[in-house]
Enzyme design. Structure first.
Site, short mmCIF file in Angstrom:
data_model
loop_
_atom_site.label_atom_id
_atom_site.label_comp_id
_atom_site.label_asym_id
_atom_site.label_seq_id
_atom_site.Cartn_x
_atom_site.Cartn_y
_atom_site.Cartn_z
N GLY A 79 17.96 -27.35 0.05
CA GLY A 79 18.28 -28.64 -0.25
C GLY A 79 18.68 -29.50 0.66
NE ARG A 121 16.18 -26.29 -3.84
CZ ARG A 121 17.45 -26.23 -3.29
NH1 ARG A 121 17.80 -24.97 -2.51
NH2 ARG A 121 18.30 -27.20 -3.73
N GLY A 176 21.24 -19.47 0.16
CA GLY A 176 20.02 -18.80 0.28
C GLY A 176 19.56 -18.78 1.52
CB ILE A 184 26.42 -31.70 -1.65
CG1 ILE A 184 25.46 -30.87 -2.79
CG2 ILE A 184 25.61 -32.59 -0.93
CD1 ILE A 184 25.10 -32.18 -3.73
CG ASP A 185 25.92 -27.10 -4.02
OD1 ASP A 185 26.04 -28.05 -4.39
OD2 ASP A 185 25.16 -25.83 -3.90
NE ARG A 187 29.90 -46.75 -25.31
CZ ARG A 187 28.94 -47.50 -24.67
NH1 ARG A 187 28.76 -47.83 -23.55
NH2 ARG A 187 28.11 -48.24 -25.86
CG MET A 224 24.07 -32.13 -8.04
SD MET A 224 22.75 -32.32 -6.72
CE MET A 224 21.24 -32.69 -7.74
N GLY A 225 26.64 -28.72 -7.73
CA GLY A 225 27.58 -27.84 -7.27
C GLY A 225 26.85 -26.48 -7.47
CD GLU A 266 24.46 -28.46 -10.64
OE1 GLU A 266 23.24 -29.33 -11.01
OE2 GLU A 266 24.14 -28.13 -9.35
O1 F6P Z 1 22.59 -26.56 -3.53
C1 F6P Z 1 22.46 -28.18 -3.46
C2 F6P Z 1 22.06 -28.58 -4.76
O2 F6P Z 1 22.11 -30.05 -4.73
C3 F6P Z 1 22.82 -28.13 -6.08
O3 F6P Z 1 24.14 -28.73 -6.08
C4 F6P Z 1 21.86 -28.26 -7.22
O4 F6P Z 1 22.08 -27.48 -8.31
C5 F6P Z 1 20.57 -28.11 -6.38
O5 F6P Z 1 20.78 -28.09 -5.00
C6 F6P Z 1 19.38 -28.92 -6.88
O6 F6P Z 1 18.08 -28.61 -6.19
P1 F6P Z 1 16.95 -29.21 -6.19
O7 F6P Z 1 16.97 -30.47 -4.97
O8 F6P Z 1 15.94 -28.16 -5.66
O9 F6P Z 1 16.61 -29.88 -7.49
#
Ligand code: F6P
Length: 361
Positions: free
Chosen positions: A14, A77, A117, A139-140, A175, A182-183, A235
């Protein structure tokens, strides 16, 4: 007889902010200090190496890209079988094709910029005999062996900004708002953005949540006259009951759930028990987009120049990382060995608890 130093650059997995700054860091340093340098930009991640799809990069190609988001090389990927093989969609080993490009181009080193990965795949390339240097991008922020990855801080900035904006509308309407960040299975991004935006509750995968504890925070706020609550949800957040199940049982629940993501489930459940309207906001890939923040420009540049110096010194088999403020070479087998999850006793979590933030436990 070989007259030049030949290096391939790959951005894989990613994307994130800072990839171009890192490419520039490697490229400008090598073109400045190494005579007869030849740099090849591989297109779309490992695909470029597998299919010999690349272009020759000159000094001018590294100019004007420092502040650009995304990656000028493209990315993708690539499937892999952990510890065993890098494979294509049909499960075929692609290492022979990678090695073919490597030997035909007579490469001295491949610089691979990627997340978890990608580090694992790069280790397999090293085991197969290639000279490899990696850079930690995601970003994770979940790569082992480095305190920080580039891309992370830019995503924190964006996620914080989203939460700031949600704050005002949540307050106007009274609300509960769940902002899902993400993460993957790590809570770094959600923790940092949650703290920075003053979230009332932060839910991260490393601390399975109990709905009653979230309800408790919301009700206490109501008693203090606060008619709205903001919840930062990773997430990968998981309910305490689900965390006790086996992986197969969890997968089965995921397959039959009516909720698109975990936040929708929590929102519905909270709405039912509190009687208050609960909404979900998901910034998604917005968190990976746009220009890198200044911190990431600096970090990615430093990582890139350090990688170039390792090449100059012929030091291969390392990921460039940051430990306690120092840029260090981390043995690739170490970096690829495991994921860096958030320790539940991390000082930042305690600091957030000190100002009254709940973690759903
Ligand atoms: O690893 C980075 C990331 O943005 C994660 O935070 C997220 O779960 C995943 O990639 C999303 O992957 P893709 O861009 O393949 O949907």
């Amino acid at each position: 007889m070989k007259h030049s130093t030949r290096v391939a650059l790959i951005t894989s997995g990613g994307d994130c902010q800072g990839l171009n700054a890192a490419i520039r860091g490697v490229g400008k340093t090598l073109t400045q200090y190494v005579d007869n340098i030849e740099i090849f930009g591989m297109y779309d991640g490992y695909r470029g190496l597998i299919e010999s799809d690349y272009s020759y990069m000159e000094a001018k190609d590294f100019s004007g890209i420092l502040t650009q988001g995304g990656t000028v090389l493209g990315t993708s990927r690539q499937n892999y079988i952990p510890g065993q093989a890098i494979v294509d969609q049909d499960g075929n080993d692609v290492m022979p094709a990678m090695m073919d490009t490597y030997t035909r181009l007579n490469l001295d080193c491949v610089v691979v910029m990627g997340g978890n990965g990608t580090q694992k795949s790069a280790k397999l390339m090293m085991d197969a005999g290639m000279n490899v240097i990696t850079l930690p991008k995601t970003i994770d922020n979940d790569i082992f062996g480095t305190d920080i990855t580039f891309g992370f801080q830019s995503a924190v900035d964006i996620a914080t900004n989203v939460m700031d904006y949600i704050h005002t509308t949540a307050s106007s309407h009274g609300r509960i708002f769940l902002v899902e960040l993400m993460g993957r299975d790590a809570g770094w991004l959600t923790l940092h953005a949650g703290i920075a935006s003053g979230a009332d509750v932060i839910l991260i995968p490393e601390i399975p949540y109990d709905l009653a504890c979230i309800e408790d925070v919301i009700e206490r706020r109501k008693k203090r006259g606060r008619n709205y609550s903001i919840i930062a949800v990773a997430e990968g957040a998981i309910a305490r009951g689900d965390a006790l199940l086996s992986e197969d049982e969890r997968r089965a629940i995921k397959e039959r759930t009516e909720y698109p993501t975990i936040s929708y489930r929590i929102a519905r459940e909270l709405q039912e028990i509190t009687g208050q309207e609960a909404r979900v906001a998901i910034p998604g890939h917005y968190q990976r987009g746009g220009p890198p923040c200044p911190y990431d420009r600096v970090l990615a540049s430093q990582f890139g120049t350090a990688a170039a110096h390792l090449i100059i010194e012929k030091q291969y088999g390392y990921m460039v990382g940051m430990q306690k403020g120092e840029i260090v070479p981390v043995p690739l087998e170490e970096a690829a060995s495991k994921t860096k999850f958030l320790p539940p006793d991390h000082p930042l979590i305690q600091s957030a608890r000190d100002v009254g933030t709940g973690f759903g436990n």
